[in-house]
Scaffold this motif. Sequence first.
Motif, short mmCIF file in Angstrom:
data_model
loop_
_atom_site.label_atom_id
_atom_site.label_comp_id
_atom_site.label_asym_id
_atom_site.label_seq_id
_atom_site.Cartn_x
_atom_site.Cartn_y
_atom_site.Cartn_z
N UNK A 1 0.05 3.20 11.13
CA UNK A 1 0.92 3.22 9.94
C UNK A 1 0.23 3.92 8.78
N UNK A 2 -1.04 3.62 8.58
CA UNK A 2 -1.79 4.20 7.47
C UNK A 2 -1.79 5.72 7.57
N UNK B 1 9.88 2.48 12.26
CA UNK B 1 10.28 2.84 13.61
C UNK B 1 9.16 3.56 14.35
N UNK B 2 8.45 4.44 13.66
CA UNK B 2 7.33 5.15 14.30
C UNK B 2 6.22 4.17 14.67
N UNK B 3 5.94 3.20 13.80
CA UNK B 3 4.89 2.22 14.08
C UNK B 3 5.30 1.30 15.22
N UNK B 4 6.56 0.93 15.27
CA UNK B 4 7.04 0.11 16.38
C UNK B 4 6.88 0.85 17.71
N UNK B 5 7.22 2.14 17.73
CA UNK B 5 7.09 2.93 18.95
C UNK B 5 5.63 3.03 19.38
N UNK B 6 4.74 3.27 18.41
CA UNK B 6 3.34 3.38 18.75
C UNK B 6 2.79 2.03 19.23
N UNK B 7 3.19 0.94 18.56
CA UNK B 7 2.72 -0.38 18.98
C UNK B 7 3.13 -0.69 20.40
N UNK C 1 10.48 5.20 -8.00
CA UNK C 1 9.32 5.14 -7.11
C UNK C 1 9.49 4.06 -6.04
N UNK C 2 9.93 2.87 -6.45
CA UNK C 2 10.14 1.78 -5.50
C UNK C 2 11.29 2.11 -4.54
N UNK C 3 12.33 2.75 -5.05
CA UNK C 3 13.43 3.16 -4.18
C UNK C 3 12.96 4.17 -3.15
N UNK C 4 12.16 5.13 -3.58
CA UNK C 4 11.62 6.11 -2.66
C UNK C 4 10.78 5.44 -1.58
N UNK C 5 9.93 4.50 -1.98
CA UNK C 5 9.10 3.79 -1.01
C UNK C 5 9.96 3.01 -0.01
N UNK C 6 11.05 2.42 -0.50
CA UNK C 6 11.95 1.67 0.39
C UNK C 6 12.61 2.57 1.42
N UNK C 7 12.87 3.81 1.03
CA UNK C 7 13.46 4.77 1.97
C UNK C 7 12.42 5.24 2.98
N UNK C 8 11.23 5.54 2.50
CA UNK C 8 10.19 6.09 3.37
C UNK C 8 9.71 5.07 4.39
N UNK C 9 9.78 3.78 4.05
CA UNK C 9 9.27 2.78 4.99
C UNK C 9 10.11 2.72 6.26
N UNK D 1 0.83 -1.20 0.00
CA UNK D 1 0.00 0.00 0.00
C UNK D 1 0.87 1.26 0.00
N UNK D 2 1.96 1.23 0.74
CA UNK D 2 2.88 2.37 0.77
C UNK D 2 3.41 2.67 -0.64
#
Length: 373
Positions: free
Chosen positions: A307-308, A353-359, A340-348, A19-20
């Motif tokens: 995450x969404x 890390x943010x999702x792990x902290x929230x979880x 585009x795929x490279x950008x998505x790989x960087x943004x993830x 989805x990202x």
Amino acid sequence: MSARIRSIDALRGLVMLLMLVDHARETFYSTVPVADPLGPETPTALFLTRLTAHFCAPVFVLLTGLAAWLYAQSRGGAAVASDFLWKRGLFLILLELTVVNFAWGFDLTPPMLYLQVIWVIGLSMLALAVLVHLPRPALIALGLAIVLGHNALDGAHATGEPAHAIWAVLHERTIFDLPWGGRLRISYPLLPWIGMIALGYALGPWFAAGVDSATRQRKLVAAGLAALALFVLLRVTNVYGDLHPWQAGADALGTVLQFVNLTKYPPSADFLLATLGVGLIVLAAFERLPARAAGLLAVLGGAPLFFYLFHLYLLRALNLAAGAALGVAGPVSVPNVAALWLLAAIIVVPCWFATRAFGSLKRRSDAWWMRYL
């Protein structure tokens, strides 16, 4: 977390990754539009990128139904699950109309409000809040009838209000004019998704504590192969299952791509069968996924709503920042699909890390409202 529950979170995490990429495409590659279904002129790399995104919504809705069954088993039965489902469903609908729509344009008065996947998940939860009280055979029959039969309603239309509005919410991708001059687009009609969430809930007993992993995996693979076989049968005959029959392409690859070029809005029976089949097989395979890989994906799947929202705001903020830095008016676009795929790989990375902290915060919190995030 048990191995089988981790497999569910890992599959949900894979959905988040795909989805990202698709949302990065909408934000950083919007200069190259895509149709539904995709046109034969669509470049192959973009075609395949969009094809991976088709996996997301059906599998996520299926897993939402499955998660509701697991919630019912751990919290006291269908009545408890029903109470949670209607509350969270209403919350998601409100979220779509406010926080999600703002994320797409950073505009408090957008010319168009979009009712998309969060909206339809919310409505599906409201429907499931009622359906959980059905016997499992009836739930399976209803789910299959909707998934397989809703295309028989493609020629049906309603006129006059409120019949037109109700039918548009259920089965037509429609744009409405709003009283204050704006417009509203129903991108995700509801009816097919009710069938998918119902089937997800009906999967639940395969994940009961007394079912061993090998038996469950065999059932998941068998059901997945049956869905794919029915998809192929319907698609080959070109009589029913999708409003857009497939045609031979310029070469073998083009023909294959056109065969799997399916309608998403609303999702056709072929679309749902293909994604359901793949999803069930991957879910079975993820029970054997190495612990490290499953754990990395499960971080994203363990807090999917956070995450969404986080990735939508991050994508929009990055595009605006890039435009300001480059002096570009309007959206900044990457040059090609590989970028585009490279950008998505960087943004993830920051998203993970943010999702792990929230979880971690959510697991430690006793606040009742955290259950809805």
